[in-house]
Motif scaffolding. Structure first.
Motif, PDB file in Angstrom:
ATOM      1  N   GLN A 246       0.828  -1.209   0.000  1.00 30.11           N
ATOM      2  CA  GLN A 246       0.000   0.000   0.000  1.00 30.11           C
ATOM      3  C   GLN A 246       0.864   1.263   0.000  1.00 30.11           C
ATOM      4  OE1 GLN A 246      -2.873  -0.140   3.169  1.00 30.11           O
ATOM      5  NE2 GLN A 246      -3.728  -2.089   2.501  1.00 30.11           N
ATOM      6  N   GLN A 247       1.935   1.247   0.791  1.00 35.24           N
ATOM      7  CA  GLN A 247       2.826   2.408   0.828  1.00 35.24           C
ATOM      8  C   GLN A 247       3.522   2.593  -0.513  1.00 35.24           C
ATOM      9  OE1 GLN A 247       5.900   2.195   3.759  1.00 35.24           O
ATOM     10  NE2 GLN A 247       6.736   4.213   3.295  1.00 35.24           N
ATOM     11  N   ARG A 248       3.947   1.494  -1.137  1.00 37.53           N
ATOM     12  CA  ARG A 248       4.595   1.572  -2.443  1.00 37.53           C
ATOM     13  C   ARG A 248       3.665   2.162  -3.489  1.00 37.53           C
ATOM     14  NH1 ARG A 248      10.240   0.403  -2.487  1.00 37.53           N
ATOM     15  NH2 ARG A 248      10.598  -0.886  -0.653  1.00 37.53           N
ATOM     16  N   VAL A 249       2.413   1.743  -3.451  1.00 35.46           N
ATOM     17  CA  VAL A 249       1.433   2.250  -4.411  1.00 35.46           C
ATOM     18  C   VAL A 249       1.181   3.734  -4.167  1.00 35.46           C
ATOM     19  CG1 VAL A 249      -0.987   2.103  -5.135  1.00 35.46           C
ATOM     20  CG2 VAL A 249       0.351   0.021  -4.803  1.00 35.46           C
ATOM     21  N   THR A 254       0.397   8.896  -9.567  1.00 41.47           N
ATOM     22  CA  THR A 254       0.746  10.238 -10.054  1.00 41.47           C
ATOM     23  C   THR A 254      -0.164  11.318  -9.494  1.00 41.47           C
ATOM     24  OG1 THR A 254      -0.639   9.828 -11.997  1.00 41.47           O
ATOM     25  CG2 THR A 254       1.721   9.339 -12.185  1.00 41.47           C
ATOM     26  N   ALA A 255      -1.336  10.939  -8.984  1.00 45.90           N
ATOM     27  CA  ALA A 255      -2.270  11.924  -8.431  1.00 45.90           C
ATOM     28  C   ALA A 255      -2.927  11.328  -7.191  1.00 45.90           C
ATOM     29  CB  ALA A 255      -3.338  12.294  -9.460  1.00 45.90           C
ATOM     30  N   PRO A 256      -3.083  12.098  -6.110  1.00 47.10           N
ATOM     31  CA  PRO A 256      -3.691  11.575  -4.880  1.00 47.10           C
ATOM     32  C   PRO A 256      -5.086  10.976  -5.105  1.00 47.10           C
ATOM     33  CG  PRO A 256      -2.675  13.715  -4.475  1.00 47.10           C
ATOM     34  CD  PRO A 256      -2.632  13.498  -5.955  1.00 47.10           C
ATOM     35  N   ALA A 257      -5.828  11.517  -6.068  1.00 46.93           N
ATOM     36  CA  ALA A 257      -7.184  11.026  -6.312  1.00 46.93           C
ATOM     37  C   ALA A 257      -7.195   9.584  -6.822  1.00 46.93           C
ATOM     38  CB  ALA A 257      -7.887  11.934  -7.318  1.00 46.93           C
ATOM     39  N   LEU A 258      -6.056   9.130  -7.343  1.00 42.45           N
ATOM     40  CA  LEU A 258      -5.981   7.768  -7.875  1.00 42.45           C
ATOM     41  C   LEU A 258      -5.684   6.724  -6.804  1.00 42.45           C
ATOM     42  CD1 LEU A 258      -3.901   8.420 -11.139  1.00 42.45           C
ATOM     43  CD2 LEU A 258      -6.381   8.113 -10.930  1.00 42.45           C
ATOM     44  N   THR A 306       9.083   0.204  -7.933  1.00 40.79           N
ATOM     45  CA  THR A 306       8.388   1.494  -7.951  1.00 40.79           C
ATOM     46  C   THR A 306       7.493   1.671  -9.178  1.00 40.79           C
ATOM     47  OG1 THR A 306      10.297   2.518  -9.054  1.00 40.79           O
ATOM     48  CG2 THR A 306      10.229   2.630  -6.642  1.00 40.79           C
ATOM     49  N   PHE A 307       7.519   0.697 -10.106  1.00 38.91           N
ATOM     50  CA  PHE A 307       6.732   0.808 -11.332  1.00 38.91           C
ATOM     51  C   PHE A 307       5.294   0.394 -11.036  1.00 38.91           C
ATOM     52  CE2 PHE A 307       5.819  -0.868 -15.785  1.00 38.91           C
ATOM     53  CZ  PHE A 307       5.575   0.406 -16.304  1.00 38.91           C
ATOM     54  N   LEU A 308       4.351   1.332 -11.137  1.00 39.37           N
ATOM     55  CA  LEU A 308       2.976   1.111 -10.694  1.00 39.37           C
ATOM     56  C   LEU A 308       2.317  -0.117 -11.313  1.00 39.37           C
ATOM     57  CD1 LEU A 308       0.678   2.066  -8.913  1.00 39.37           C
ATOM     58  CD2 LEU A 308      -0.059   3.605 -10.765  1.00 39.37           C
ATOM     59  N   VAL A 310       3.559  -2.930 -12.314  1.00 42.84           N
ATOM     60  CA  VAL A 310       4.113  -4.135 -11.684  1.00 42.84           C
ATOM     61  C   VAL A 310       3.604  -4.272 -10.255  1.00 42.84           C
ATOM     62  CG1 VAL A 310       6.243  -5.258 -10.911  1.00 42.84           C
ATOM     63  CG2 VAL A 310       6.157  -4.143 -13.151  1.00 42.84           C
ATOM     64  N   LEU A 311       3.532  -3.162  -9.539  1.00 37.69           N
ATOM     65  CA  LEU A 311       3.013  -3.185  -8.177  1.00 37.69           C
ATOM     66  C   LEU A 311       1.569  -3.671  -8.148  1.00 37.69           C
ATOM     67  CD1 LEU A 311       4.429   0.194  -6.776  1.00 37.69           C
ATOM     68  CD2 LEU A 311       5.337  -2.108  -6.416  1.00 37.69           C
ATOM     69  N   MET A 312       0.759  -3.190  -9.078  1.00 35.28           N
ATOM     70  CA  MET A 312      -0.648  -3.571  -9.119  1.00 35.28           C
ATOM     71  C   MET A 312      -0.806  -5.061  -9.419  1.00 35.28           C
ATOM     72  SD  MET A 312      -2.214  -0.814  -8.334  1.00 35.28           S
ATOM     73  CE  MET A 312      -3.889  -1.335  -8.683  1.00 35.28           C
ATOM     74  N   VAL A 313      -0.043  -5.548 -10.398  1.00 41.89           N
ATOM     75  CA  VAL A 313      -0.129  -6.964 -10.760  1.00 41.89           C
ATOM     76  C   VAL A 313       0.341  -7.838  -9.606  1.00 41.89           C
ATOM     77  CG1 VAL A 313       0.819  -8.755 -12.276  1.00 41.89           C
ATOM     78  CG2 VAL A 313       0.089  -6.570 -13.238  1.00 41.89           C
ATOM     79  N   SER A 314       1.426  -7.454  -8.941  1.00 42.14           N
ATOM     80  CA  SER A 314       1.934  -8.257  -7.828  1.00 42.14           C
ATOM     81  C   SER A 314       0.949  -8.282  -6.669  1.00 42.14           C
ATOM     82  CB  SER A 314       3.292  -7.732  -7.362  1.00 42.14           C
ATOM     83  OG  SER A 314       3.196  -6.406  -6.892  1.00 42.14           O
ATOM     84  N   GLY A 315       0.291  -7.142  -6.399  1.00 46.28           N
ATOM     85  CA  GLY A 315      -0.704  -7.107  -5.331  1.00 46.28           C
ATOM     86  C   GLY A 315      -1.917  -7.963  -5.636  1.00 46.28           C
ATOM     87  N   LEU A 316      -2.405  -7.860  -6.868  1.00 48.01           N
ATOM     88  CA  LEU A 316      -3.548  -8.678  -7.286  1.00 48.01           C
ATOM     89  C   LEU A 316      -3.205 -10.162  -7.203  1.00 48.01           C
ATOM     90  CD1 LEU A 316      -4.864  -6.639 -10.333  1.00 48.01           C
ATOM     91  CD2 LEU A 316      -6.225  -7.287  -8.348  1.00 48.01           C
ATOM     92  N   ALA A 317      -2.023 -10.528  -7.705  1.00 44.48           N
ATOM     93  CA  ALA A 317      -1.635 -11.937  -7.727  1.00 44.48           C
ATOM     94  C   ALA A 317      -1.439 -12.486  -6.320  1.00 44.48           C
ATOM     95  CB  ALA A 317      -0.351 -12.093  -8.542  1.00 44.48           C
ATOM     96  N   ALA A 318      -0.826 -11.686  -5.427  1.00 41.70           N
ATOM     97  CA  ALA A 318      -0.611 -12.149  -4.057  1.00 41.70           C
ATOM     98  C   ALA A 318      -1.943 -12.419  -3.357  1.00 41.70           C
ATOM     99  CB  ALA A 318       0.203 -11.123  -3.274  1.00 41.70           C
ATOM    100  N   GLY A 319      -2.906 -11.512  -3.534  1.00 41.45           N
ATOM    101  CA  GLY A 319      -4.221 -11.706  -2.928  1.00 41.45           C
ATOM    102  C   GLY A 319      -4.939 -12.907  -3.504  1.00 41.45           C
ATOM    103  N   LEU A 320      -4.847 -13.093  -4.816  1.00 40.05           N
ATOM    104  CA  LEU A 320      -5.507 -14.234  -5.460  1.00 40.05           C
ATOM    105  C   LEU A 320      -4.911 -15.549  -4.971  1.00 40.05           C
ATOM    106  CD1 LEU A 320      -6.499 -14.521  -9.171  1.00 40.05           C
ATOM    107  CD2 LEU A 320      -5.191 -16.352  -8.118  1.00 40.05           C
TER     108      LEU A 320
END
Length: 369
Positions: A246-249, A254-258, A306-308, A310-320
């Motif tokens: 979560q901290q990495r993401v 690029t924007a707080p709203a995201l 730090t590449f968003l 990759v972070l998203m895919v790794s988070g999704l995969a870990a949870g799955l």
């Protein structure tokens, strides 16, 4: 096969269980309680103390709650859990103080303890009573998906929750707990041939028999113990990866709203676990655990970047992978657990997760630093 009650309908039972799952997951205030406390002026130290209260109560009450479910009945225990959720929300509204917050979170922890193990036990026993225990994995995957998506939906509405104000948010939590209470009341207690009706006189003997029966399985069934430990280890690693991710993401968006939508998407991984549990369950458990364990390790390594994307895919995969192994493990364990000690033994499995979380938390903090 247990004798089926005349008023028992598996379809109606499943509908009540699905509604109950949604009520537990969709808690507008409960999902962002840290943020709500911060907005009320609580310091990080005070919030940390509140979190500590939650986990101390949770650890102390995990096993007793499983015993109560096995001895007094799973329906009664689920009714009590929803009552605890309702009481927790009302306490924090009624007592605008630190003591009120700590008391509310302690009750909240007990509510989760009363569900832990009980929900799995009544689901499996209901399927068993209807002669459809083979469909347990499919339905438990559905339950897991509903919980994950409803919890993610509550997180996605965090902005609206803050605008409503903390009192209104907790009133919504209380209303949802009332709906959950209605769902629990509509459940039918499955027949358990190994459990007799318990009164105050027979309660001590019933508790003793349940503890002895659970200990006997843990002492003699090495396969069940190994499944508990492996599942807890993989689950702890995946959970901590998600926490620090979560901290990495947050740093990578690029924007707080995201940030809110990004965290919502990360939470969807567990909800998608049902897509792979069927195939994973066909493998020997050791191979299934090895595949998911290696996958979680790869996700943890990727989450240090730090590449968003990759972070998203790794988070999704870990949870799955985490939830998929959890579902497969639950099925394998429920096939081995005696009916009369089912909730107690599931609670023991949950405690194993907490035991791994204690030493691994600082190690993962160092790993992600």
């Amino acid at each position: 096969m247990p004798e089926i009650k005349k008023d028992f309908s598996l379809a109606r039972q499943k509908r009540a269980l699905v509604l109950l799952e949604w009520c537990v997951g969709f808690r507008p205030a409960g999902s962002v309680w840290v943020l709500l406390l911060a907005l009320r002026g609580y310091s990080l130290v005070e919030i940390g103390l509140a979190e500590a209260v939650f986990h101390v109560v949770s650890l102390c009450c995990e096993l007793p709650s499983g015993l109560l479910a096995d001895v007094l009945g799973r329906k009664r225990t689920l009714i009590a859990s929803q009552g605890m959720f309702l009481l927790s929300a009302l306490l924090i509204i009624a007592f605008d103080s630190r003591a009120g917050v700590y008391l509310s979170l302690g009750v909240h922890a007990m509510a989760f303890n009363l569900i832990s193990g009980t929900r799995e036990a009544i689901t499996y026993e209901s399927m068993l009573q209807a002669g459809q225990e083979g469909a347990y994995l499919k339905f438990s995957s559905l339950q897991n998906g509903i919980y994950r998506f409803s919890d993610g939906g509550a997180m996605l509405l965090a902005g609206a929750t803050v605008l409503l104000g903390w009192r209104t948010a907790y009133l919504l939590d209380a209303l949802i707990a009332l709906i959950g209470l209605g769902a629990a009341l509509s459940l039918v207690e499955p027949v358990c041939a190994d459990r007799e009706n318990v009164n105050l006189t027979s309660l001590p003997d019933a508790l003793k028999d349940t503890v002895c029966g659970a200990w006997e399985l843990l002492r003699t069934d090495g396969t069940a113990v190994r499944i508990m430990l492996v599942n807890a280890l993989v689950g702890a690693c995946a959970t901590l990866t998600g926490f620090f991710l979560q901290q990495r993401v947050q740093e990578a968006v690029t924007a707080p709203a995201l940030l809110g939508p990004a965290l919502f998407v990360l939470g969807l991984g567990g909800g998608l676990a049902g897509l792979v549990t069927g195939k994973l369950d066909k493998l020997p458990y050791g191979r299934a655990a090895a595949l998911t364990g290696v996958g979680v390790a790869v996700c943890a390594l990727a989450a240090r970047g730090t590449f968003l994307p990759v972070l998203m895919v790794s988070g999704l995969a870990a949870g799955l992978l985490d939830d998929a192994l959890q579902l497969v493990s639950d099925k394998r364990l429920n096939d081995r657990f005696p009916s009369a000690q089912r909730a107690t033994l599931v609670s023991v499995s949950s405690m194993a997760f907490s035991v791994f979380m204690i030493p691994l938390s600082p190690l993962f903090g160092w790993f992600f630093s």
